[in-house]
Enzyme design. Structure first.
Site, PDB file in Angstrom:
ATOM      1  N   ASN A 231       4.926 -32.758   2.248  1.00  0.00           N
ATOM      2  CA  ASN A 231       3.459 -32.674   2.243  1.00  0.00           C
ATOM      3  C   ASN A 231       2.930 -31.265   2.495  1.00  0.00           C
ATOM      4  O   ASN A 231       1.823 -31.097   2.999  1.00  0.00           O
ATOM      5  CB  ASN A 231       2.849 -33.650   3.261  1.00  0.00           C
ATOM      6  CG  ASN A 231       2.684 -35.046   2.687  1.00  0.00           C
ATOM      7  OD1 ASN A 231       2.445 -35.210   1.495  1.00  0.00           O
ATOM      8  ND2 ASN A 231       2.838 -36.050   3.521  1.00  0.00           N
ATOM      9  N   GLY A 253       8.517 -27.794   0.506  1.00  0.00           N
ATOM     10  CA  GLY A 253       9.271 -29.011   0.280  1.00  0.00           C
ATOM     11  C   GLY A 253       8.526 -30.078  -0.471  1.00  0.00           C
ATOM     12  O   GLY A 253       8.905 -31.251  -0.421  1.00  0.00           O
ATOM     13  N   ASP A 254       7.458 -29.703  -1.173  1.00  0.00           N
ATOM     14  CA  ASP A 254       6.706 -30.705  -1.929  1.00  0.00           C
ATOM     15  C   ASP A 254       6.200 -30.072  -3.219  1.00  0.00           C
ATOM     16  O   ASP A 254       6.793 -29.111  -3.700  1.00  0.00           O
ATOM     17  CB  ASP A 254       5.574 -31.280  -1.076  1.00  0.00           C
ATOM     18  CG  ASP A 254       5.350 -32.759  -1.336  1.00  0.00           C
ATOM     19  OD1 ASP A 254       5.002 -33.101  -2.484  1.00  0.00           O
ATOM     20  OD2 ASP A 254       5.500 -33.589  -0.419  1.00  0.00           O
ATOM     21  N   ASP A 255       5.101 -30.589  -3.767  1.00  0.00           N
ATOM     22  CA  ASP A 255       4.623 -30.084  -5.047  1.00  0.00           C
ATOM     23  C   ASP A 255       4.219 -28.613  -4.944  1.00  0.00           C
ATOM     24  O   ASP A 255       3.414 -28.243  -4.087  1.00  0.00           O
ATOM     25  CB  ASP A 255       3.434 -30.901  -5.529  1.00  0.00           C
ATOM     26  CG  ASP A 255       3.810 -32.338  -5.865  1.00  0.00           C
ATOM     27  OD1 ASP A 255       4.954 -32.566  -6.290  1.00  0.00           O
ATOM     28  OD2 ASP A 255       2.955 -33.227  -5.688  1.00  0.00           O
ATOM     29  N   ASN A 277       8.968 -29.872  -5.450  1.00  0.00           N
ATOM     30  CA  ASN A 277       8.894 -30.819  -6.564  1.00  0.00           C
ATOM     31  C   ASN A 277       8.405 -30.208  -7.873  1.00  0.00           C
ATOM     32  O   ASN A 277       8.055 -30.937  -8.794  1.00  0.00           O
ATOM     33  CB  ASN A 277       7.959 -31.981  -6.195  1.00  0.00           C
ATOM     34  CG  ASN A 277       8.553 -32.880  -5.140  1.00  0.00           C
ATOM     35  OD1 ASN A 277       9.772 -32.963  -4.996  1.00  0.00           O
ATOM     36  ND2 ASN A 277       7.708 -33.537  -4.366  1.00  0.00           N
TER      37      ASN A 277
END
Length: 450
Positions: A231, A253-255, A277
């Site tokens: 997030n 660690g996300d988009d 991501n």
């Protein structure tokens, strides 16, 4: 006894000498002061030049909350004025703030650092209804220019959160930089480091340009291979129109970028994504509403695996068509899914892939239960999508994965020059398709995509 004339003259002479010596002492002190470094107490220096108000904010230091002075500066100079955060200043952000500005120039050379008081932020940051999130700093208004000059930005003190939660994200993390109800905005040479949640989030924004932006979320004590920075999206849009992002670098660690509901006419060029991501359209359809997205162009992107983490390359994700109980706090304990809309005119072009788990993908089953009860039921029509010139290598085996909706099979999906080898072996990955309209996808070899 009366003084003689000689005595009176002597007294006057001594008095004059004292005055001269006093004046000399003052001049000497001023001269010495000029040779010493100028120390400034915390506050706001105000000036006016040619009718334009300028407020220079000086930090308090010693982890004393600078928000009152920052708000004072925006109150006085935030309309048709200039607000300056000098490069040599470090500001402590211990309370939430939402300045409302108009025709303001922000020279943001210094750094804001959010306090490490997790309890305060969990209980006092601004609630954001979408996905049950929160925000610590929101800026609102029109005609906003922000320049970080390569030295200015926000440190969200996120590692305190990452360490405390150790990969199990809890409610209350504040977004450090939210644009809420804004138009005609320019942001350049700016950073957001260690965000507790999404780094930069646009909610209700029109005509915005971002250039030379750096976002980094790194859990300093996480074991190798563990993702403690979920997030921590880099750049998100929602209810946004005419947004341009160039020269963007993300680690997290996300988009890397997430284009969320009702985003239109978004351009992203020259981005590098370390971990996370990759480039995302979505999630869409979590709520019972129209969450359409149209005219998105993303090009010249490099995605790089770090810490055994890089899940996706470029993908579109929507929720399934039913209401399903969700385990994440983002659903606030309420069944989610069933939203509707159109995802159209999407281009992912010129990607260099260095170790993603998968290549480009479309998935329309987000939020489904473990039995896949609602698979293929999405109420989104996906059409007119291009994946072109996407090359490199992947850790998994899927070069391309397309899973659309039985209700609205996707069509006009064009795949051109997508070549991803498996783990640097030279063998090209596989392709799979389902719920695609007949003839709805071109440029692939798999029989499932015919």
């Amino acid at each position: 006894m009366a003084k003689t004339l000689w005595e009176m003259m002597l007294c006057d002479f001594i008095l004059d000498m004292r005055l001269i010596m006093h004046s000399c002492s003052i001049f000497l002190l001023l001269a010495l002061a000029a040779q010493l470094p100028w120390t400034r107490a915390g506050g706001v220096n105000y000036s006016t030049t040619n009718g334009i108000s300028t407020c220079e904010v000086i930090a308090n230091g010693n982890h004393t909350d600078d928000v009152p002075n920052i708000l004072k500066a925006f109150d006085r100079c935030g309309i048709n004025g200039i607000v300056i955060f000098p490069e040599d200043q470090s500001y402590w952000i211990a309370t939430r703030l939402n300045p409302i500005v108009n025709h303001v120039e922000i020279e943001w050379r210094g750094q804001w650092t959010f306090s490490d008081d997790l309890s305060y932020w969990r209980n006092n940051s601004y609630p954001v209804a979408f996905q049950n999130h929160r925000a610590g700093f929101i800026i609102t208004g029109d005609n906003i220019t922000i320049n970080g000059y390569g030295t200015g930005g926000i440190n969200g003190n996120g590692d305190t959160w990452y360490t405390a939660e150790a990969g199990d994200t809890q409610p209350g993390r504040p977004m450090p930089f939210v644009f809420w109800n804004v138009s005609d905005v320019t942001v350049q040479s700016f950073f957001v480091k260690q965000p507790p949640l999404w780094s930069i989030n646009i909610m209700n924004g029109t005509n915005m340009v971002f250039d030379d932006i750096y976002c980094n979320a790194t859990a300093l004590t996480a074991p190798y291979g563990k993702n403690w920075v979920q997030n921590t999206d880099g750049f998100d849009t929602m209810d946004a129109n005419n947004i341009r992002l160039t020269n963007f670098v993300y680690q997290g660690g996300d988009d890397c970028v997430a284009i969320k509901p009702r985003s239109y006419n978004i351009e992203i060029h020259n981005a590098t994504c370390h971990g996370g991501n990759g480039m995302a359209i979505g999630s869409l359809g979590q709520y019972l509403e129209d969450a359409s997205v149209d005219n998105i162009f993303i090009s010249d992107v490099t995605v790089i695996r770090i810490n055994e983490d890089l899940h996706n390359t470029a993908y579109i994700k929507t929720y399934m068509g039913g209401l399903v109980n969700q385990s994440s706090y983002e659903s606030a304990g309420v069944p989610r899914g069933g939203g509707w809309g159109t995802v159209s005119n999407i281009v992912f072009s010129n990607f260099s892939v260095q170790g993603a788990n998968t290549g480009p993908a479309i998935t329309q089953d987000n939020g489904d239960d473990s039995n896949h009860t609602y698979k293929g039921t999405s109420k989104f029509q996906i059409r007119d999508v291009v994946f072109e010139n996407i090359t490199g290598w992947i850790y998994g085996t899927k070069e391309l994965s397309i899973s659309c909706s039985k209700v609205y099979p996707c069509y006009n999906i064009d795949v051109e020059g997508v070549h991803l080898t498996i783990n640097d072996t030279g063998k090209e990955g596989s392709e799979s398709c389902e719920y695609v309209a007949s003839g709805g996808i071109t440029g692939v070899n798999s029989s499932s995509c015919a």
